[in-house]
Design an enzyme around this catalytic site. Structure first.
Site, PDB file in Angstrom:
ATOM      1  N   GLU A   1      -0.637  -9.046  -0.588  1.00  0.00           N
ATOM      2  CA  GLU A   1      -2.269  -9.330  -0.379  1.00  0.00           C
ATOM      3  C   GLU A   1      -2.978  -9.195  -1.464  1.00  0.00           C
ATOM      4  O   GLU A   1      -3.751  -9.884  -1.882  1.00  0.00           O
ATOM      5  CB  GLU A   1      -2.630  -8.307   0.646  1.00  0.00           C
TER       6      GLU A   1
ATOM      7  N   GLY B   1       0.634  -4.870   1.186  1.00  0.00           N
ATOM      8  CA  GLY B   1      -0.617  -4.584   0.071  1.00  0.00           C
ATOM      9  C   GLY B   1      -0.250  -5.563  -1.295  1.00  0.00           C
ATOM     10  O   GLY B   1      -1.330  -5.990  -1.788  1.00  0.00           O
TER      11      GLY B   1
ATOM     12  N   ALA C   1       0.829  -1.238  -0.036  1.00  0.00           N
ATOM     13  CA  ALA C   1       0.076  -0.167   0.175  1.00  0.00           C
ATOM     14  C   ALA C   1       0.987   1.399   0.066  1.00  0.00           C
ATOM     15  O   ALA C   1       2.042   1.098   0.323  1.00  0.00           O
ATOM     16  CB  ALA C   1      -0.927   0.026   1.165  1.00  0.00           C
TER      17      ALA C   1
HETATM   18  C1  HXC Z   1       5.200   4.358  -1.229  1.00  0.00           C
HETATM   19  C2  HXC Z   1       7.122   3.308  -1.800  1.00  0.00           C
HETATM   20  C3  HXC Z   1       6.559   2.066  -1.459  1.00  0.00           C
HETATM   21  C4  HXC Z   1       5.452   2.101  -0.459  1.00  0.00           C
HETATM   22  C5  HXC Z   1       8.487   1.717  -2.191  1.00  0.00           C
HETATM   23  N1  HXC Z   1       8.179   3.399  -2.593  1.00  0.00           N
HETATM   24  N2  HXC Z   1       7.635   1.201  -1.742  1.00  0.00           N
HETATM   25  N3  HXC Z   1       6.353   4.364  -1.896  1.00  0.00           N
HETATM   26  N4  HXC Z   1       4.725   3.316  -0.598  1.00  0.00           N
HETATM   27  N5  HXC Z   1       5.022   1.025  -0.114  1.00  0.00           N
HETATM   28  C6  HXC Z   1       8.946   4.096  -3.201  1.00  0.00           C
HETATM   29  C7  HXC Z   1      10.190   4.626  -2.392  1.00  0.00           C
HETATM   30  O1  HXC Z   1       9.844   5.513  -1.441  1.00  0.00           O
HETATM   31  C8  HXC Z   1      10.944   5.401  -3.576  1.00  0.00           C
HETATM   32  O2  HXC Z   1      10.673   6.616  -3.987  1.00  0.00           O
HETATM   33  C9  HXC Z   1      10.767   4.371  -4.773  1.00  0.00           C
HETATM   34  O3  HXC Z   1       9.403   3.628  -4.539  1.00  0.00           O
HETATM   35  C10 HXC Z   1      12.146   3.458  -4.787  1.00  0.00           C
HETATM   36  O4  HXC Z   1      12.095   2.584  -3.539  1.00  0.00           O
HETATM   37  P1  HXC Z   1      13.292   2.409  -2.977  1.00  0.00           P
HETATM   38  O5  HXC Z   1      13.002   2.180  -1.317  1.00  0.00           O
HETATM   39  O6  HXC Z   1      14.190   3.224  -3.293  1.00  0.00           O
HETATM   40  O7  HXC Z   1      13.842   1.075  -3.645  1.00  0.00           O
HETATM   41  P2  HXC Z   1      14.820   0.048  -2.920  1.00  0.00           P
HETATM   42  O8  HXC Z   1      16.146   0.503  -2.145  1.00  0.00           O
HETATM   43  O9  HXC Z   1      15.096  -0.929  -4.193  1.00  0.00           O
HETATM   44  O10 HXC Z   1      14.148  -1.072  -1.956  1.00  0.00           O
HETATM   45  C11 HXC Z   1      12.950  -1.640  -2.553  1.00  0.00           C
HETATM   46  C12 HXC Z   1      11.944  -1.944  -1.092  1.00  0.00           C
HETATM   47  C13 HXC Z   1      11.646  -0.967  -0.263  1.00  0.00           C
HETATM   48  C14 HXC Z   1      12.841  -2.816  -0.308  1.00  0.00           C
HETATM   49  C15 HXC Z   1      10.951  -2.743  -1.712  1.00  0.00           C
HETATM   50  O11 HXC Z   1      11.185   0.076  -1.200  1.00  0.00           O
HETATM   51  C16 HXC Z   1      10.836  -0.811   0.920  1.00  0.00           C
HETATM   52  O12 HXC Z   1      10.989  -1.554   1.748  1.00  0.00           O
HETATM   53  N6  HXC Z   1       9.331  -0.601   0.545  1.00  0.00           N
HETATM   54  C17 HXC Z   1       8.220  -0.512   1.442  1.00  0.00           C
HETATM   55  C18 HXC Z   1       7.693  -2.085   1.467  1.00  0.00           C
HETATM   56  C19 HXC Z   1       6.786  -2.150   2.689  1.00  0.00           C
HETATM   57  O13 HXC Z   1       6.867  -1.791   3.877  1.00  0.00           O
HETATM   58  N7  HXC Z   1       5.635  -2.416   2.159  1.00  0.00           N
HETATM   59  C20 HXC Z   1       4.231  -2.494   2.942  1.00  0.00           C
HETATM   60  C21 HXC Z   1       3.677  -1.172   3.113  1.00  0.00           C
HETATM   61  S1  HXC Z   1       2.179  -1.172   4.331  1.00  0.00           S
HETATM   62  P3  HXC Z   1      11.396   7.874  -3.832  1.00  0.00           P
HETATM   63  O14 HXC Z   1      10.582   8.808  -4.172  1.00  0.00           O
HETATM   64  O15 HXC Z   1      12.190   7.781  -2.684  1.00  0.00           O
HETATM   65  O16 HXC Z   1      12.369   7.318  -4.962  1.00  0.00           O
HETATM   66  C22 HXC Z   1       1.056  -2.245   3.378  1.00  0.00           C
HETATM   67  C23 HXC Z   1      -0.411  -2.428   4.208  1.00  0.00           C
HETATM   68  C24 HXC Z   1      -0.499  -1.411   5.348  1.00  0.00           C
HETATM   69  O17 HXC Z   1       1.120  -2.401   2.451  1.00  0.00           O
HETATM   70  C25 HXC Z   1      -1.783  -1.801   5.961  1.00  0.00           C
HETATM   71  C26 HXC Z   1      -2.102  -0.623   7.052  1.00  0.00           C
HETATM   72  C27 HXC Z   1      -3.368  -0.393   7.680  1.00  0.00           C
END
Ligand code: HXC
Length: 257
Positions: A111, A108, A65
């Site tokens: 999911e 997400g 998400a």
């Molecule tokens: C918004 C995201 C994102 C996300 C990545 N990006 N994941 N933006 N939401 N979930 C963006 C980063 O901010 C970055 O933008 C660009 O995408 C590239 O990501 P990087 O982190 O620079 O890439 P990398 O170093 O290769 O790492 C990849 C990664 C990491 C390991 C997948 O991006 C990551 O950990 N992402 C989050 C994963 C996560 O926690 N997902 C769960 C989300 S919560 P910029 O602008 O900085 O270049 C969820 C449900 C929650 O899904 C429910 C709550 C009620």
């Protein structure tokens, strides 16, 4: 139709939907949800379309998400707006669809993949529910679908530690139906979708409904549901054609009735 965050193309009877927010690793924001709801509804409504494939990029199916969108949201908005409830409209799709996953399928994204009828994974796929590291938890069905798919031990460990599962482990754990080389992912998913698209339409929907019933009912009710649907299929022209074609040693020609 024009979509902002996804690409939709049809290849014969197969609809290919590609998540297209590369700058955010296909993070799922409100626009992606709106686009997917519209695209799946259009797919379901189009009698020419018989199977769909949902995919992302080589690097990410979807990294979750959209954290930047959720960052300012407190309880009142998340609860009041019923955040994520719209995904039920995606899972309401009656016709079959496959998730073709390469790279990250996190939070997400994992999911969403699990909402598909099944997942075909590239050898590069990584699945995870790392929400705990953000102070939250799965919010689009992950705690339930992951647990049903891989069992308590792996689901609990993944949710509590946020560790990722690679493609080989995901196949061992029955999270995915098959692992293929990354370069062949789309071709393999389309080939599988074409095979499904060639099946009798009513039987396709019935088969999907039966298997899904296994997740909603006890064994006895599920078997009753199966038997009633099976009996219903006996009244279709495609059943008469299918069995006659077998006896006559030829391929069946389906009418969808
Ligand atoms: C918004 C995201 C994102 C996300 C990545 N990006 N994941 N933006 N939401 N979930 C963006 C980063 O901010 C970055 O933008 C660009 O995408 C590239 O990501 P990087 O982190 O620079 O890439 P990398 O170093 O290769 O790492 C990849 C990664 C990491 C390991 C997948 O991006 C990551 O950990 N992402 C989050 C994963 C996560 O926690 N997902 C769960 C989300 S919560 P910029 O602008 O900085 O270049 C969820 C449900 C929650 O899904 C429910 C709550 C009620």
């Amino acid at each position: 139709a024009d979509y902002e965050t996804i690409l939709v193309e049809t290849r014969g009877p197969v609809t290919l939907i590609t998540l297209n927010r590369p700058q955010a690793l296909n993070a799922l924001n409100a626009q992606v949800l709106a686009d997917l709801i519209a695209a799946f509804a259009a797919y379901d409504a189009d009698a020419e379309q018989r199977c769909a494939v949902l995919t992302g990029s080589e690097k990410a199916f979807a990294a979750g998400a959209d954290i930047k969108e959720m960052q300012p949201m407190g309880f009142a908005r998340v609860y009041g707006e019923n955040l994520f409830a719209g995904w039920e409209r995606v899972t309401a799709t009656r016709k079959p669809w496959i998730a073709a996953v390469a790279g990250f399928a996190l939070g997400g994204g994992c999911e969403l993949a699990m909402m598909a009828d099944f997942i075909i994974a590239a050898d590069s796929a990584k699945f995870g529910q790392p929400e705990i590291k953000l102070g939250v938890a799965p919010g689009m069905g992950g705690s339930q679908r992951l647990t049903r798919a891989v069992g308590k031990a792996k689901a609990m460990e993944m949710c509590l530690t946020g560790r990722f599962m690679d493609a080989a482990e995901a196949e061992r754990a029955s999270l995915v139906s098959r692992v293929v080389p990354a370069a062949e992912l789309i071709a393999e998913a389309l080939k599988t979708a074409e095979a499904i698209a060639a099946m009798p339409p009513l039987a396709t929907i019935a088969n999907k409904e039966m298997v899904n019933a296994a997740f909603e009912t006890g064994l006895g009710m599920g078997i009753q549901f199966e038997r009633r649907l099976f009996a219903g299929l006996a009244a279709t022209e495609d059943k008469a054609e299918g069995m006659t074609a077998f006896v006559e040693k030829r391929k069946g020609v389906w009418q969808g009735r």
